[in-house]
Design a protein around this motif. Structure first.
Motif, short mmCIF file in Angstrom:
data_model
loop_
_atom_site.label_atom_id
_atom_site.label_comp_id
_atom_site.label_asym_id
_atom_site.label_seq_id
_atom_site.Cartn_x
_atom_site.Cartn_y
_atom_site.Cartn_z
N ARG A 109 49.20 -2.89 61.92
CA ARG A 109 49.16 -2.40 60.53
C ARG A 109 49.35 -0.88 60.51
O ARG A 109 48.58 -0.13 59.90
CB ARG A 109 47.85 -2.79 59.85
CG ARG A 109 47.65 -4.31 59.80
CD ARG A 109 46.36 -4.69 59.11
NE ARG A 109 46.16 -6.14 59.16
CZ ARG A 109 46.59 -7.00 58.24
NH1 ARG A 109 47.26 -6.55 57.20
NH2 ARG A 109 46.33 -8.29 58.38
N THR A 112 49.20 1.65 57.43
CA THR A 112 47.95 2.10 56.80
C THR A 112 47.49 3.46 57.33
O THR A 112 46.63 4.11 56.71
CB THR A 112 46.82 1.07 57.04
OG1 THR A 112 46.59 0.95 58.44
CG2 THR A 112 47.19 -0.28 56.45
N TYR A 113 48.04 3.90 58.46
CA TYR A 113 47.60 5.16 59.07
C TYR A 113 48.21 6.39 58.40
O TYR A 113 47.72 7.51 58.59
CB TYR A 113 47.94 5.17 60.56
CG TYR A 113 47.05 4.30 61.41
CD1 TYR A 113 45.96 4.82 62.08
CD2 TYR A 113 47.30 2.94 61.54
CE1 TYR A 113 45.13 4.03 62.85
CE2 TYR A 113 46.48 2.12 62.32
CZ TYR A 113 45.40 2.67 62.97
OH TYR A 113 44.59 1.88 63.73
N PHE A 152 38.33 5.01 55.61
CA PHE A 152 39.53 4.40 56.18
C PHE A 152 39.16 3.52 57.37
O PHE A 152 39.63 2.38 57.50
CB PHE A 152 40.52 5.49 56.59
CG PHE A 152 41.59 5.01 57.53
CD1 PHE A 152 42.57 4.11 57.12
CD2 PHE A 152 41.63 5.47 58.85
CE1 PHE A 152 43.56 3.67 58.01
CE2 PHE A 152 42.60 5.04 59.73
CZ PHE A 152 43.57 4.13 59.32
N HIS A 153 38.30 4.05 58.24
CA HIS A 153 37.87 3.30 59.42
C HIS A 153 37.19 1.99 59.02
O HIS A 153 37.51 0.92 59.56
CB HIS A 153 36.89 4.14 60.24
CG HIS A 153 36.25 3.39 61.37
ND1 HIS A 153 35.10 2.62 61.20
CD2 HIS A 153 36.59 3.27 62.69
CE1 HIS A 153 34.78 2.06 62.35
NE2 HIS A 153 35.65 2.44 63.26
N GLN A 155 37.37 0.21 56.34
CA GLN A 155 38.28 -0.76 55.71
C GLN A 155 39.17 -1.43 56.75
O GLN A 155 39.31 -2.67 56.78
CB GLN A 155 39.13 -0.05 54.66
CG GLN A 155 40.03 -1.00 53.88
CD GLN A 155 40.80 -0.26 52.78
OE1 GLN A 155 40.54 0.90 52.49
NE2 GLN A 155 41.75 -0.95 52.16
N LEU A 156 39.80 -0.64 57.63
CA LEU A 156 40.70 -1.22 58.61
C LEU A 156 39.93 -1.97 59.70
O LEU A 156 40.43 -2.98 60.24
CB LEU A 156 41.58 -0.13 59.23
CG LEU A 156 42.77 -0.60 60.08
CD1 LEU A 156 43.63 -1.58 59.29
CD2 LEU A 156 43.60 0.58 60.55
N THR A 159 39.44 -5.36 58.55
CA THR A 159 40.70 -6.13 58.62
C THR A 159 40.95 -6.61 60.04
O THR A 159 41.28 -7.77 60.27
CB THR A 159 41.86 -5.24 58.14
OG1 THR A 159 41.62 -4.82 56.80
CG2 THR A 159 43.18 -6.01 58.21
N TYR A 160 40.81 -5.69 61.03
CA TYR A 160 41.03 -6.07 62.43
C TYR A 160 40.07 -7.18 62.86
O TYR A 160 40.48 -8.17 63.50
CB TYR A 160 40.83 -4.85 63.35
CG TYR A 160 41.99 -3.88 63.37
CD1 TYR A 160 43.31 -4.30 63.26
CD2 TYR A 160 41.75 -2.52 63.56
CE1 TYR A 160 44.35 -3.39 63.30
CE2 TYR A 160 42.80 -1.60 63.61
CZ TYR A 160 44.10 -2.04 63.48
OH TYR A 160 45.13 -1.14 63.53
N LEU A 180 42.40 2.92 66.15
CA LEU A 180 41.66 3.30 64.93
C LEU A 180 40.53 4.27 65.25
O LEU A 180 40.32 5.26 64.54
CB LEU A 180 41.10 2.04 64.27
CG LEU A 180 40.16 2.25 63.09
CD1 LEU A 180 40.89 2.91 61.93
CD2 LEU A 180 39.55 0.91 62.65
N THR A 184 40.13 8.08 63.63
CA THR A 184 39.00 8.41 62.75
C THR A 184 38.11 9.49 63.35
O THR A 184 37.43 10.22 62.62
CB THR A 184 38.17 7.17 62.43
OG1 THR A 184 37.82 6.48 63.63
CG2 THR A 184 38.92 6.23 61.52
#
Length: 543
Positions: A109, A112-113, A152-153, A155-156, A159-160, A180, A184
């Motif tokens: 993904r 998203t970064y 951000f961390h 949320q992702l 997802t992971y 990630l 972060t």
């Protein structure tokens, strides 16, 4: 033509280099290609070398001649900034290395970064402006990037980890999590840079959250202008104490003390100050403001004129010391008389000591021995003496209570020679208790001063024994028959427990020997005869 400043010049080059690297990093996550990753990795030496040039120039500046505290703090702050800029560079490279290990790019993904990395690049671009303009507001904005990176961390990360459930390609997702984490962590580096700039501006090392606590506690007391702190002390419990000069709402100059730290400790300090102001007005400083936030809290209290008793004992003339002692003894006696209640008090000195013996053993195990046998004679170990003395102490309470300081060390007593007033600080342990608690702590806080010359040691001993003489006279007036016995246990406690803060082995040994002598002497007294007990105070406090 003047030579360029190597710090400013290399900092500019470092920021420009990092901007280029972050641009490549953003480009990589926009379109993950090994060629872009290699270009980024190959720039490793550039940012590192520029960072080291800045840091070497800062070190050279600190070593060259005598510098003011403000200049030293600025050089240290710039060193911190350079170190964390290089860290951001390394984190970017490590993020790419982890991303390159992902076989199925869809699982990374990468798209998203882009937004968080652009935030990092924009923030880095403003560091020099914040530093040169001493702009605290901008410095705060730099530190706030960590919050955005944290969001951000989270949320992702969700997802992971969701994708890992039942997935066949968990290795790719694991590399994604590592990537990630590296990205972060850039937020942490930016917050550290923010703290460095704020510390330069304020004049004292400050953490990001502490800055907000300081601004909050000043609200309503001072004008909204730049803050300057001067460090005063750092307590063993972790609280920081600083002096602050500010403008009041009417434009007047207000001198205050800012203290922050663990919420419970600061709250206890506030309660102690308020209690003293009701029990004995004028002795404790006035509270100007109080703020709490999470597990931390802060106090803004009145700045007290004068010197600590420690400074007076070590540096004042004999006449000035005598005047300060006279004021202290008069104030203490007056407090005891005014706050006296008929409620019996238990000091529990041995219980206090038992709780602290682990720390004493850890630092001075050679001098705190267990049970031994000498020519067939059993010799009780130090811990055994403490236990036996605790049983004796439990049967001897003080016949009355007074309001005590609770941490009556020399550096917690201030004497204002102009106003001829005694004031107390660090009041979080104040309560109704046996007055022997304060007497014993004060006496031993003299002895534990690590000053070796004979003249000063004799002066220290005199201050301690003078306090004893004053307290003993008060005890006789109040018909307190076991004062000396309880004081002995308090002294034993303070001599032994104070070695937790004494690294010098010879000094610590002298204190522990005294503690053992006192305990053995007190235990040798037949039960019921405690009122006859006396210690050789002059010998005990002389070296």
């Amino acid at each position: 033509m003047p030579r360029p400043d190597p710090i400013a010049e290399n900092m500019s080059f470092l920021l420009a280099e990092l901007d280029g690297q972050l641009t490549r990093l953003i480009a990589y996550f926009d379109d993950p290609r090994t060629e872009t990753a290699l270009q980024l990795v190959q720039r490793a030496g550039y940012s590192h070398n520029l960072s080291m040039r800045v840091r070497k120039a800062c070190l050279a500046g600190m070593m060259r001649g005598k510098k003011s505290e403000a200049t030293q703090l600025r050089l240290q702050g710039i060193d911190t900034i350079a170190r964390n800029l290089d860290l951001i560079s390394r984190l970017g490279r490590r993020a790419v290395e982890q991303a390159e290990r992902v076989d199925r790019q869809k699982l990374l993904r990468a798209d998203t970064y882009g937004a968080p990395l652009k935030r990092v690049r924009r923030t880095v671009a403003r560091i020099n402006e914040a530093l040169e303009a001493r702009d605290s507001k901008l410095a705060v904005e730099i530190g706030q990037a960590r919050t955005e990176m944290g969001s951000f961390h989270d949320q992702l990360f969700r997802t992971y980890t969701r994708d890992m459930q039942g997935a066949k390609h968990t290795e790719d997702l694991a590399y994604g999590l590592l990537c990630l984490n590296e990205v972060t962590r850039m937020g942490e580096a930016l917050q550290t840079i923010s703290e460095a700039i704020l510390s330069i501006n304020i004049g004292q090392s400050v953490q990001f959250e502490r800055y907000f606590t300081l601004r909050s506690v000043l609200a309503g007391v001072a004008r909204d202008e730049e803050i300057t702190l001067q460090p005063l002390a750092e307590t063993r419990s972790g609280s920081a104490i600083s002096s602050v000069n500010l403008r009041g709402a009417k434009g007047e100059t207000v001198a205050a003390v800012f203290k922050d730290g663990d919420r419970r400790k600061v709250k206890e300090e506030r309660v102690g100050v308020k209690s003293w102001n009701s029990v004995y007005p004028g002795l404790a400083p006035e509270i100007l403001s109080y703020e709490k936030s999470g597990k931390s809290a802060a106090l803004l209290i009145e700045h007290l004129e004068g010197e600590t008793f420690e400074d007076i004992v070590l540096g004042a003339t004999d006449e000035a010391l005598a005047e300060a002692q006279k004021a202290l003894h008069k104030t203490v006696r007056d407090i005891w008389r005014q706050t006296r209640t008929d409620e019996p008090a238990e000091m529990k000195a041995m219980e206090q000591l038992a709780k602290r013996m682990k720390d004493v053993h850890r630092l001075h195990s050679r001098f705190v021995r267990g049970p031994q046998s000498v020519n067939g004679l059993a010799v009780m170990g130090f811990d055994g003496l403490v236990s036996a003395a605790a049983a004796r102490e439990a049967r001897i309470a003080a016949p009355f209570s007074v309001y005590i300081h609770g941490d009556f060390n020399l550096d917690n007593v201030i004497y204002d020679a102009v106003g001829r007033k005694i004031r107390f600080i660090d009041l979080h342990r104040s309560r109704y208790m046996d007055y022997v608690q304060d007497v014993s702590v004060f006496m031993v806080s003299n002895y534990r001063l690590q000053v070796l010359d004979a003249g000063t040691r004799a002066r220290i001993a005199a201050v301690a024994t003078d306090m004893h003489a004053m307290a003993a006279k008060f005890a006789r007036q109040q018909k307190d028959p076991t004062f000396e016995y309880r004081l002995a246990l308090g002294l034993a406690r303070s001599f032994a427990s104070s070695t937790r803060f004494v690294v010098d082995e010879k000094h610590a040994r002298r204190m522990l020997v005294r503690a053992r002598y006192i305990l053995e002497s007190a235990l040798a007294v037949p039960e019921g005869k405690e009122a006859r007990f006396r210690l050789p105070m002059k010998e005990l406090f002389s070296d």
